[in-house]
Design an enzyme around this catalytic site. Sequence first.
Site, PDB file in Angstrom:
ATOM      1  N   LYS A 209      -5.751   9.061  -0.397  1.00 56.31           N
ATOM      2  CA  LYS A 209      -4.413   9.489  -0.603  1.00 56.31           C
ATOM      3  C   LYS A 209      -3.831   9.613  -1.834  1.00 56.31           C
ATOM      4  O   LYS A 209      -3.092  10.630  -2.167  1.00 56.31           O
ATOM      5  CB  LYS A 209      -3.567   8.542   0.180  1.00 56.31           C
ATOM      6  N   THR A 210      -4.298   8.777  -2.829  1.00 54.40           N
ATOM      7  CA  THR A 210      -3.820   8.982  -4.445  1.00 54.40           C
ATOM      8  C   THR A 210      -4.017  10.182  -4.868  1.00 54.40           C
ATOM      9  O   THR A 210      -3.327  11.003  -5.373  1.00 54.40           O
ATOM     10  CB  THR A 210      -4.041   7.684  -5.160  1.00 54.40           C
TER      11      THR A 210
ATOM     12  N   ASP B 103       4.936   7.789  -1.896  1.00 55.54           N
ATOM     13  CA  ASP B 103       3.495   6.905  -1.603  1.00 55.54           C
ATOM     14  C   ASP B 103       3.849   5.746  -0.715  1.00 55.54           C
ATOM     15  O   ASP B 103       5.010   4.950  -1.055  1.00 55.54           O
ATOM     16  CB  ASP B 103       2.820   6.703  -3.067  1.00 55.54           C
ATOM     17  N   GLU B 104       3.017   5.025  -0.128  1.00 57.09           N
ATOM     18  CA  GLU B 104       3.023   3.804   0.672  1.00 57.09           C
ATOM     19  C   GLU B 104       4.389   3.925   1.433  1.00 57.09           C
ATOM     20  O   GLU B 104       5.114   2.842   1.594  1.00 57.09           O
ATOM     21  CB  GLU B 104       2.999   2.658  -0.336  1.00 57.09           C
TER      22      GLU B 104
ATOM     23  N   GLN C  55      -1.294  -0.119   8.404  1.00 53.80           N
ATOM     24  CA  GLN C  55      -1.502  -1.022   7.072  1.00 53.80           C
ATOM     25  C   GLN C  55      -0.011  -1.409   6.875  1.00 53.80           C
ATOM     26  O   GLN C  55       0.167  -1.910   5.835  1.00 53.80           O
ATOM     27  CB  GLN C  55      -2.040  -0.561   5.903  1.00 53.80           C
TER      28      GLN C  55
ATOM     29  N   ARG D 224     -11.234  -3.764   3.839  1.00 56.48           N
ATOM     30  CA  ARG D 224     -11.785  -3.924   2.358  1.00 56.48           C
ATOM     31  C   ARG D 224     -12.875  -3.857   2.134  1.00 56.48           C
ATOM     32  O   ARG D 224     -13.322  -3.813   0.953  1.00 56.48           O
ATOM     33  CB  ARG D 224     -11.119  -5.578   2.008  1.00 56.48           C
TER      34      ARG D 224
END
Length: 701
Positions: free
Chosen positions: A32-33, A218-219, A249, A592
């Site tokens: 995504k970044t 973002d986020e 998330q 993770r």
Amino acid sequence: MDYMQGLNEQQREAVLTDSQHTRIIAGAGSGKTRVLTTRLVHLVKDLNYDPRRLCAITFTNKAANEMKDRLMAMLDGYSEVHVSTIHSLCVLIIRIEHEAIDLPRGFTVLDTADQNQIMKEAYDKLGYSKQDLSYRECLNYISNHKMAHISADDALSLATKYPADRKKSQVYKYYEDRLIELKSLDFDGILLEVYYLLKDNKAVLERWQNRFDVLCVDEFQDVDEVQYGIVRRLAGKNNDLYVVGDPDQTIYSWRGANVKFISTFDTLYPDARTIVLNKNYRSTQSILSHANALIQHNKNRPHKDLVAHNQAEDPVVYQEFLDAQEEAEWIARKIHEMYEKGTPYLDIAILYRSNYLSRVMEQVFSRHQIPYVIYGGQSFYDRMEIKDMIAYLRMISHGDDLALRRAVAKPRRGIGEKSLASYANRAEKHQASIYQMMLVDVESGVAKNNIKKFVDLIESFKEQAHELPLNRLMELIFTQSGLKKHYEDKGEDSRIDSVRELWNDAASFIKDHSDADLIDYLQMISLYTDKEEQESADVVRLMTIHAAKGLEFNTVFVMGLSDGVFPNRNSISEGTQGIEEERRLMYVAITRAKSRLFISNNSGFSFVLQGSSRPSRFIKEMDIEKEVFEMPSEYIQSSEESLQIREHRRSIEIMDVVIHEVFGEGIVINIEDDKMTVAFNFPHGTKTIAMSFAGIKRKGV
């Protein structure tokens, strides 16, 4: 468009979209970044946007700096795109619009030290003690009320109905008045000032809506109501709004994050285009399949199934154990095997739901000389609540001055610094301890009432220490000392859970060292508390799942998966909403892992749960089966003794008299599957206990 090379189909679509309102549902590890950064480059290079009219909002300074570096590299070392945290953006707005809110342009932003100084001033003026009301507790109260739009004056009015909040509301009032005097803002105030400024001042609102053409956030799953209000007003009717996040998330609702802002984005903006990034570049398909199976049990979420880019994989391993000790030994064995085959310790992480679960792992790692570090937190024995309990144990065994000062401070017993200083002077003259001097005054009848009460309490604990097993003594101390009520009044359930885990620790110590006493136990603890934390690179990371957000590891162990622990009891009591947040947290834990994932739980007795543990519902939802394994004898302490204990438990029948390490003698009145029902003597009553629990045996065995 060289910068587009390497993007998959969904990523390219997310970069090139021409929609005014865009929602990118970006799964874990989906890049995504890179997509967000490439989108900004596309706007500048291909669509000729002025970079100064582009705004990208992140939620950490680290993420903002990483994005700036990427943009500089992709735009040939020149970028004027505004990239910052939302707090930094709000500071910029306030500095430019400072006259509208009666602040100087160079207003001060308070840090934690500044806030604590104001707390000290408030406490001194109001006559409060931070032992009765911690700065952190009061600052949390202030933050929660401010972000809920409850002013200090309103809080004072409300406190008449809730006397427990009276002190906090008075500190809140002092704090806010002091901020006005200092022409300062705290972090909450930065957001709130801009929120109200954009809401109430039309001229300022129009000015900032005209400042940017595009807002990228973002986020977005982590925004709260105030942050969302700021973003939506800045976007207005004409600007593009491009949000990136993953509803699966959202794990910070306890600090205000609201999943509905990303989940219902297409309702708020009916023209919105939704693009799902589901190709995962981090984990294997084996790991992702279990993550997909788990998260589908959450309702009202944009659907996505993560698909792995990586092909090589190991199966996800799940194992259940008789008790926490055996679970920890298995994890240690697995890590030892990996290390022997060339896997660095730094590639391995152990994740757990709550801090207290690290206790048994710390002990096992220390015994097997596996280097570790508690990432983003304290070692179990270094936690405040554990040190509080240990202080009372030291008062029984040693009565040293350091333990005494901690014991009289929590909960407060009306023994102030002046009295302690006087006793300390006398103790120095007589080469004795402060407690010995207090005892002299009590025995001679000259001690003040508060001193007598404290000495009588400690002496009663000393008497009980001769009669009770160590873990039962801890239970008694925790209640009668007032520590339990102290934490209950503060709503600090996690600290209560940590103390109960200390009872587990004591029970295990007694089982393994039948001839040991309180002093032996305290010496054992000192071996862990005096151990310097290892900061070298090659160590296993132990951390809560919240601390693991945004990180990734080649190998991940998720331990302690028992109902009531994960999902935790509070979330279960909240119903569907609470369990869904816990499920999202488990989803974060799973994702993770890059190559190998190990899941474990145990069925042993838990003082935190006040009963035997049972597997978490999440294990079934993950659609995972247990591994068959054999534990090498060198990784089981007293293995022959353990086998004998298990054989004794298997031989227990209805109407047998049994002895429980906590509840004492009882009669077995029913056995069903792997559980027995036992009627104990008053005041314990009837208890249901796992047949596998090591702390019970047939009388006479």
